[in-house]
Design an enzyme around this catalytic site. Structure first.
Site, PDB file in Angstrom:
ATOM      1  N   PHE A  64       0.848  -1.189   0.000  1.00 52.21           N
ATOM      2  CA  PHE A  64       0.000   0.000   0.000  1.00 52.21           C
ATOM      3  C   PHE A  64       0.887   1.243   0.000  1.00 52.21           C
ATOM      4  O   PHE A  64       2.054   1.178   0.384  1.00 52.21           O
ATOM      5  CB  PHE A  64      -0.900  -0.024   1.241  1.00 52.21           C
ATOM      6  CG  PHE A  64      -2.061   0.931   1.175  1.00 52.21           C
ATOM      7  CD1 PHE A  64      -2.971   0.868   0.142  1.00 52.21           C
ATOM      8  CD2 PHE A  64      -2.245   1.887   2.166  1.00 52.21           C
ATOM      9  CE1 PHE A  64      -4.052   1.746   0.092  1.00 52.21           C
ATOM     10  CE2 PHE A  64      -3.323   2.760   2.119  1.00 52.21           C
ATOM     11  CZ  PHE A  64      -4.216   2.686   1.078  1.00 52.21           C
ATOM     12  N   TYR A  65       0.347   2.372  -0.438  1.00 48.42           N
ATOM     13  CA  TYR A  65       1.199   3.552  -0.609  1.00 48.42           C
ATOM     14  C   TYR A  65       1.475   4.307   0.698  1.00 48.42           C
ATOM     15  O   TYR A  65       2.347   5.173   0.746  1.00 48.42           O
ATOM     16  CB  TYR A  65       0.579   4.516  -1.622  1.00 48.42           C
ATOM     17  CG  TYR A  65      -0.706   5.180  -1.170  1.00 48.42           C
ATOM     18  CD1 TYR A  65      -0.683   6.423  -0.531  1.00 48.42           C
ATOM     19  CD2 TYR A  65      -1.941   4.576  -1.390  1.00 48.42           C
ATOM     20  CE1 TYR A  65      -1.859   7.033  -0.119  1.00 48.42           C
ATOM     21  CE2 TYR A  65      -3.121   5.181  -0.988  1.00 48.42           C
ATOM     22  CZ  TYR A  65      -3.076   6.403  -0.359  1.00 48.42           C
ATOM     23  OH  TYR A  65      -4.231   7.002   0.056  1.00 48.42           O
TER      24      TYR A  65
END
Length: 280
Positions: free
Chosen positions: A166-167
């Site tokens: 995930f970012y």
């Protein structure tokens, strides 16, 4: 003519084995997946040849995966993935003084020179390890201390791993800096960090730090229960105002205000005209 029961027995003898084989074949081909982990955190710590992500390199990486409650999910072996990337002596000799001393004292420099693993091999192994527990992309959140630096290096050297994560980050250092400003008295009694500077020890320390902040700084659900209930009622009241009738009323009021503004502007323009033109 066959009787109904004779036909049923015949079908049972012919098709049941075929159906059984088909089911067994599908079951054998189905991938074995790990149980879904509650809000997983992928804790990563990298040891580098320096802090310049444009020219320095990752020489050691460790990864420990926890659930959202900070429980380590890998129950086998060392509970983590850990590996050292090989670089030549010329690379290790070009490190800054801090790295030369600390990586030398910890034995990491010797491990790097003796390792046979390439960067690409370590990246592939790390990604496979993460996928064992978090097969879906954009689920696992990268966690650690000052973990933005690890992400910077990994963007260049382990891009496939970063693409799978995930970012967002969970950076324990951020909570530490907030507490120093918000509650410095509490920050002053925070347990002292060790100075081992090995990847695995750094991760275990980061997890322990976040647990400490949860216990002593961040409020748990029981402490926020009354506030959450109160705020939920307020949000429900606000959402009720977004029914069709309220929306229509707001749009009508908006149009009415715009029309009034136009009329007032037109009247003002008329007032500004010379007397002669107004009569015409």
């Amino acid at each position: 003519m066959f009787g109904r029961f004779a036909i049923q027995r015949l079908c049972s003898r012919v098709y049941t084995p075929i159906l059984r084989r088909s089911i067994m074949s599908v079951a054998a081909a189905a991938p074995v997946t790990s149980p879904k982990i509650f809000k997983p955190i992928v804790w990563v710590d990298c040891e580098m040849t320096g802090l310049d992500h444009n020219k320095d390199h990752i020489i050691e990486v460790c990864c420990i995966i926890t659930d959202g409650h900070l429980n380590i999910v890998d129950k086998e072996g060392d509970n983590c993935y850990e590996s050292v990337v090989h670089y030549d002596k010329s690379v290790m000799d070009s490190m800054n003084q801090w790295c030369v001393e600390h990586h030398g004292d910890s034995g990491l420099t010797k491990q790097v020179l003796e390792s046979t693993k390439t960067r690409e091999q370590v990246e592939s192994e790390l990604l496979d390890y993460i996928k064992q527990f978090i097969p879906e992309g954009n689920i696992g959140v990268l966690g650690g201390n000052s973990v933005h630096m690890d992400r910077l290096f990994m963007l260049r050297e382990f891009p496939k791993v970063i693409d799978h994560l995930f970012y967002r980050n969970i950076d324990v250092s951020t909570i530490m800096e907030v507490s120093r400003r918000h509650n410095p008295e509490l920050a002053n009694v925070f347990p002292k960090k060790e100075t081992a500077h090995t990847a695995k020890k750094d991760i275990l320390e980061s997890i322990a730090q976040l647990k400490w902040y949860q216990d002593h700084y961040l409020k748990n659900k029981n402490e926020t229960k009354q506030f959450v209930a109160k705020r939920a009622r307020e949000i429900e009241g606000e959402s009720n105002k977004n029914d069709l009738s309220s929306i229509i009323k707001r749009e009508i009021l908006k149009d009415y205000k715009q029309e009034i503004s136009k009329r007032e502007l037109s009247d003002k323009q008329d007032d500004d005209l010379p007397e002669k033109k107004r009569k015409q």
